[in-house]
Design an enzyme around this catalytic site. Structure first.
Site, PDB file in Angstrom:
ATOM      1  N   LYS A   1      -0.596   9.927  -1.638  1.00 19.63           N
ATOM      2  CA  LYS A   1       0.623  10.247  -2.217  1.00 19.63           C
ATOM      3  C   LYS A   1       0.226  11.073  -3.608  1.00 19.63           C
ATOM      4  O   LYS A   1       1.157  11.892  -4.161  1.00 19.63           O
ATOM      5  CB  LYS A   1       1.622   8.976  -2.995  1.00 19.63           C
TER       6      LYS A   1
ATOM      7  N   CYS B   1       3.482   3.389   8.540  1.00 19.98           N
ATOM      8  CA  CYS B   1       3.731   3.919   6.869  1.00 19.98           C
ATOM      9  C   CYS B   1       3.641   5.406   7.407  1.00 19.98           C
ATOM     10  O   CYS B   1       2.574   5.695   7.964  1.00 19.98           O
ATOM     11  CB  CYS B   1       2.677   3.362   6.059  1.00 19.98           C
TER      12      CYS B   1
ATOM     13  N   THR C   1       9.129   1.329   5.005  1.00 29.01           N
ATOM     14  CA  THR C   1       9.394   0.216   3.994  1.00 29.01           C
ATOM     15  C   THR C   1      10.889   0.267   3.494  1.00 29.01           C
ATOM     16  O   THR C   1      11.484  -0.902   3.307  1.00 29.01           O
ATOM     17  CB  THR C   1       8.624   0.006   2.861  1.00 29.01           C
TER      18      THR C   1
ATOM     19  N   ARG D   1      10.285   0.674  -3.856  1.00 27.72           N
ATOM     20  CA  ARG D   1      10.883  -0.190  -2.909  1.00 27.72           C
ATOM     21  C   ARG D   1      10.402  -1.409  -2.977  1.00 27.72           C
ATOM     22  O   ARG D   1      10.892  -2.463  -2.453  1.00 27.72           O
ATOM     23  CB  ARG D   1      10.590   0.451  -1.435  1.00 27.72           C
TER      24      ARG D   1
END
Length: 234
Positions: free
Chosen positions: A171, A202, A85, A53
């Protein structure tokens, strides 16, 4: 209400996968249900291959639009995306012609309400709310909070770099004590800079940070989105 009267939720997920799974668990937990048939039907496209992104915005928008169309074709009636995002591409998603729940706008409203409740609405003037988000997410929240008459408190450049390192660690599967301590420190930095509340802007943030970790209200964007999904689909 009969189960067949409920709207089908389509989820654009995979950004990242762990955050999407946690979001789906929230939807299930927040749904008032006495049995299986009382829950919301969810069609999820957990697609970790959505282009970056930050580095490939045009390609990301194109893929997200395609995902929205596929979810619609599969029977979705309401769309949601547990990635802040990627809301920069909301127009591409709305082009599918379905209601799309704006995670950022809903979270900004919830954060303002939470800060006001905490302070018993005794103060006047613009409130200041800190945001833990990517650079792109910060831009979206700055606009959404301004629409609510709220000033956004940002991380310093060095802390933002540290924040992104922590997010990429999540992640990669690291949700250990060092990661949790780092996220607590980042949230504390926002409070020290004058934030009267903090937004987990987030979806990796709530995997590391709890409301009990802060002395000011913490608004979890994934939690806000899950509640909005349940409300709309019921």
């Amino acid at each position: 209400m009969k189960a067949q009267a409920r709207k089908v939720l389509g989820v654009l997920g995979g950004m990242g996968p762990a955050a999407t799974v946690a979001f789906l668990a929230r939807v299930q937990a927040l749904t008032p249900a006495g049995g299986d048939e009382d829950h919301i039907r969810v069609i999820a496209d957990i697609n970790p291959q959505v282009p970056n992104r930050h580095a490939q915005p045009e390609a990301a928008g194109r893929v997200l639009g395609e995902m929205a169309l596929r979810l619609k074709a599969a029977g979705a009636e309401v769309l949601a995306m547990p990635c802040n995002t990627a809301h920069a591409h909301a127009a591409a998603i709305r082009a599918a012609g379905l209601p799309f729940i704006d995670m950022v706008a809903e979270t900004a409203k919830a954060a303002k309400a939470g800060a006001a409740k905490e302070e018993a609405t005794a103060r006047t003037g613009a409130r200041r709310i800190g945001v833990l988000a990517t650079l792109g997410g910060e831009a979206l929240y700055a606009e959404a909070l301004a629409a609510e008459g709220v000033e956004m408190v940002r991380l310093s450049e060095a802390d933002r770099a540290r924040f992104m390192s922590v997010v990429f660690g999540v992640k990669a599967g690291d949700v250990g004590s060092a990661q949790r301590a780092a996220m607590r420190d980042l949230a504390a930095a926002l409070v020290a800079a004058g934030a009267e509340g903090v937004i987990g802007g987030c979806t990796e943030v709530p995997l590391l940070l709890d409301a009990a970790d802060l002395g000011v209200p913490l608004t979890d964007s994934a939690e806000v989105l899950a509640r909005a999904c349940v409300e709309m689909c019921l």
